[in-house]
Design a protein around this motif. Structure first.
Motif, PDB file in Angstrom:
ATOM      1  N   ARG A   1       0.797  -1.175  -0.314  1.00 18.44           N
ATOM      2  CA  ARG A   1      -0.146  -0.064  -0.114  1.00 18.44           C
ATOM      3  C   ARG A   1       0.758   1.315  -0.262  1.00 18.44           C
ATOM      4  N   GLN A   2       2.246   1.045   1.018  1.00 17.05           N
ATOM      5  CA  GLN A   2       2.674   2.508   1.070  1.00 17.05           C
ATOM      6  C   GLN A   2       3.255   3.107  -0.885  1.00 17.05           C
ATOM      7  N   LEU A   3       3.535   1.940  -1.140  1.00 19.11           N
ATOM      8  CA  LEU A   3       4.236   1.992  -2.366  1.00 19.11           C
ATOM      9  C   LEU A   3       3.483   2.365  -4.013  1.00 19.11           C
ATOM     10  N   LEU A   4       1.521   1.608  -3.330  1.00 20.97           N
ATOM     11  CA  LEU A   4       0.835   2.258  -4.324  1.00 20.97           C
ATOM     12  C   LEU A   4       0.674   3.976  -3.801  1.00 20.97           C
ATOM     13  N   VAL A   5       0.773   4.042  -2.884  1.00 18.53           N
ATOM     14  CA  VAL A   5       0.495   5.724  -2.802  1.00 18.53           C
ATOM     15  C   VAL A   5       2.368   6.591  -3.057  1.00 18.53           C
ATOM     16  N   ASP A   6       2.715   5.878  -2.654  1.00 21.14           N
ATOM     17  CA  ASP A   6       4.233   6.312  -3.276  1.00 21.14           C
ATOM     18  C   ASP A   6       4.027   7.031  -4.914  1.00 21.14           C
ATOM     19  N   MET A   7       3.448   5.686  -5.688  1.00 21.14           N
ATOM     20  CA  MET A   7       3.777   5.631  -7.156  1.00 21.14           C
ATOM     21  C   MET A   7       1.986   6.795  -7.395  1.00 21.14           C
ATOM     22  N   ALA A   8       1.042   6.483  -6.807  1.00 16.54           N
ATOM     23  CA  ALA A   8       0.692   7.584  -7.281  1.00 16.54           C
ATOM     24  C   ALA A   8       0.807   9.354  -6.619  1.00 16.54           C
ATOM     25  N   GLU A   9       2.073   9.392  -6.020  1.00 25.40           N
ATOM     26  CA  GLU A   9       2.164  11.140  -5.472  1.00 25.40           C
ATOM     27  C   GLU A   9       2.976  11.178  -6.542  1.00 25.40           C
ATOM     28  N   LYS A  10       4.080  10.463  -7.225  1.00 29.11           N
ATOM     29  CA  LYS A  10       3.878  10.953  -8.730  1.00 29.11           C
ATOM     30  C   LYS A  10       3.828  10.930  -9.786  1.00 29.11           C
ATOM     31  N   GLY A  11       2.717  10.866  -9.282  1.00 30.53           N
ATOM     32  CA  GLY A  11       1.202  10.850 -10.809  1.00 30.53           C
ATOM     33  C   GLY A  11       1.285  10.371 -12.204  1.00 30.53           C
ATOM     34  N   LEU A  12       1.605   8.480 -11.160  1.00 32.61           N
ATOM     35  CA  LEU A  12       1.635   7.657 -12.373  1.00 32.61           C
ATOM     36  C   LEU A  12       0.509   6.485 -12.102  1.00 32.61           C
ATOM     37  N   PRO A  13      -0.208   6.403 -12.680  1.00 25.49           N
ATOM     38  CA  PRO A  13      -0.753   5.496 -12.676  1.00 25.49           C
ATOM     39  C   PRO A  13      -0.919   4.355 -12.238  1.00 25.49           C
ATOM     40  N   THR A  14      -1.145   3.032 -11.469  1.00 29.07           N
ATOM     41  CA  THR A  14      -0.983   1.737 -11.543  1.00 29.07           C
ATOM     42  C   THR A  14      -1.950   0.752 -11.846  1.00 29.07           C
ATOM     43  N   ALA A  15      -1.265  -0.221 -12.035  1.00 32.38           N
ATOM     44  CA  ALA A  15      -2.110  -1.686 -12.616  1.00 32.38           C
ATOM     45  C   ALA A  15      -1.626  -2.451 -11.737  1.00 32.38           C
ATOM     46  N   THR A  16      -2.641  -4.139 -11.213  1.00 33.18           N
ATOM     47  CA  THR A  16      -2.350  -4.569 -11.353  1.00 33.18           C
ATOM     48  C   THR A  16      -2.896  -6.081 -10.880  1.00 33.18           C
ATOM     49  N   GLU A  17      -2.555  -7.179 -11.071  1.00 34.08           N
ATOM     50  CA  GLU A  17      -3.240  -9.064 -11.306  1.00 34.08           C
ATOM     51  C   GLU A  17      -4.422  -8.478 -10.108  1.00 34.08           C
ATOM     52  N   ALA A  18      -5.614  -8.485  -9.868  1.00 33.93           N
ATOM     53  CA  ALA A  18      -6.963  -9.025  -8.879  1.00 33.93           C
ATOM     54  C   ALA A  18      -6.743 -10.456  -8.262  1.00 33.93           C
ATOM     55  N   LEU A  19      -5.883 -10.908  -7.380  1.00 33.01           N
ATOM     56  CA  LEU A  19      -5.563 -12.124  -7.569  1.00 33.01           C
ATOM     57  C   LEU A  19      -5.978 -13.226  -6.506  1.00 33.01           C
ATOM     58  N   ASP A  20      -5.672 -12.717  -5.316  1.00 31.11           N
ATOM     59  CA  ASP A  20      -7.120 -13.145  -3.930  1.00 31.11           C
ATOM     60  C   ASP A  20      -8.288 -11.849  -3.771  1.00 31.11           C
ATOM     61  N   PRO A  21      -9.092 -12.832  -3.200  1.00 33.14           N
ATOM     62  CA  PRO A  21      -9.983 -12.380  -3.590  1.00 33.14           C
ATOM     63  C   PRO A  21     -10.648 -10.526  -2.460  1.00 33.14           C
ATOM     64  N   ILE A  22      -9.567 -11.128  -1.223  1.00 32.02           N
ATOM     65  CA  ILE A  22      -9.638 -10.767  -0.110  1.00 32.02           C
ATOM     66  C   ILE A  22      -9.143  -9.163  -0.047  1.00 32.02           C
ATOM     67  N   THR A  23      -7.662  -9.553  -0.850  1.00 26.89           N
ATOM     68  CA  THR A  23      -6.852  -8.189  -0.631  1.00 26.89           C
ATOM     69  C   THR A  23      -7.476  -6.815  -1.548  1.00 26.89           C
ATOM     70  N   PRO A  24      -8.037  -6.649  -3.177  1.00 31.88           N
ATOM     71  CA  PRO A  24      -9.292  -5.194  -3.765  1.00 31.88           C
ATOM     72  C   PRO A  24      -9.378  -4.181  -2.318  1.00 31.88           C
TER      73      PRO A  24
END
Length: 360
Positions: free
Chosen positions: A128-151
């Motif tokens: 989560r910290q990495l995703l926040v950091d990436m968004a603060e850089k202005g980069l949209p992100t993508a991931t694979e939704a694998l575990d149904p709890i993680t989203p």
């Protein structure tokens, strides 16, 4: 007479996990991060709706295992994204979960320290910290939704989600996808079959009811509205690629017949590159040529790219890990990434706006 145990026979232990609400409170969405996510999702939706002429390109490491390297890659990608933004929307691939055919490292969330300690709560914090950091850089992100709890822990930071070839056929993942806040791409089956992806697209746009968890981590009956932004991802299969013009035309026909979205995304890796990362650049070139020759259905691409070319096995001594090299599927290096995307942008810069005008 002693009663024979019949419950949890194969459960060794269970540990309570931080709730999604608690994790989000510790690592909240900043205003700048929220703006990046919203803008990224809106841009992808507009591309899928043919309101934005650009292609969106999900690009980055096959999996994230080194936060420092991820930041360096992201900084380079952000500069390139700004440079080609009139033609390509670059979305950083940030994959934290890896499906395994048998066994192996399951990704940063499951085993963040790569030593079989499975500190999943640490993994969620790091992710989560990495995703926040990436968004603060202005980069949209993508991931694979694998575990149904993680989203519940991470989806508020995700611009685009993938459902992998192994899980596209899964009812659980189709139901989950119908409630995701991001657009979602369904890969064709590992055997190359498009039918499983088409069935998933029919399913995802519908309302579903299923068991899930809420923001407080409690088991809940989840009712979804349906996700209108499901689309197919061609990744090859059965030892054969399916990105060529004939395969794309056949996919268009099948999608039209099923009355689902004819938007097509091409995964340049996996069977489409015969698992040779260097061939991904040839797939990019081929897709560019198809668009120049009149293709109107291809709207997105996926590329596995890292700071350095290739991949490596995870050594027993983690200090021996080679910096910037994938520990899962092989990737193209940064120089090839930069050159390929610049070339694609230059060749398509004046063609994509005309393509959208012709579709109108």
């Amino acid at each position: 007479m002693a009663q024979e145990q019949v419950d949890d026979l194969n459960i060794e232990s269970q540990t309570l996990l931080i709730t999604p609400r608690e994790l989000k409170a510790k690592l909240p969405l900043t205003d700048s991060a929220r703006n990046t996510v919203a803008a990224g999702r809106n841009a992808v939706r507009d591309i899928l709706d043919h309101k934005d002429h650009r292609l969106f390109v999900v690009i980055g490491p096959c999996s994230i295992h080194d936060v420092k390297a991820a930041h360096e890659y992201a900084d380079r990608l952000k500069a390139l994204a700004d440079e080609v933004s009139d033609t390509l929307l670059l979305v950083l691939r940030v994959y934290f979960e890896k499906p395994r055919t048998t066994v192996g490292w399951k990704g940063l969330i499951n085993d963040p320290y790569m030593n079989d300690t499975f500190k999943i709560e640490d993994g969620l914090h790091i992710a989560r910290q990495l995703l926040v950091d990436m968004a603060e850089k202005g980069l949209p992100t993508a991931t694979e939704a694998l575990d149904p709890i993680t989203p519940q822990y991470l989806q508020d930071l995700i611009t685009w989600s993938a459902i992998g070839a192994r899980t596209t056929e899964s009812q659980t993942h189709r139901e989950m996808s119908s409630g995701l806040s991001s657009p979602v791409g369904f890969k064709n089956g590992t055997d190359g079959s498009l039918e499983v992806a088409i069935n998933a697209m029919l399913s995802v746009r519908s309302q579903h009811r299923f068991l899930g968890i809420d923001i407080d981590g409690k088991t809940a009956i989840t009712v979804t509205r349906g996700n209108p932004y499901g689309h197919v991802v061609l990744r090859g299969g059965g030892g054969k690629p399916n990105y060529d013009s004939v395969s794309v035309a056949l996919a268009e026909q099948a999608l039209e017949k099923a009355k689902v979205s004819t938007n097509i995304m091409v995964d340049c890796s996996h069977a489409n590159s015969n698992k040779d990362p260097a061939l991904q650049t040839l797939v990019l070139e081929n897709i560019t040529n198809q668009i120049l020759e009149g293709n109107r259905s291809i709207v997105g691409l996926m590329v596995e790219s890292n700071l350095r070319h290739g991949n490596q096995s995870i050594p027993a001594d983690l200090s021996q890990l080679e910096y910037g090299v994938s520990v899962t599927d092989g990737c193209i290096g940064w120089d090839d990434t930069e050159q390929s995307l610049r070339t694609m942008a230059e060749r398509l810069r004046h063609v994509l706006p005309q393509r959208m005008a012709a579709q109108d």
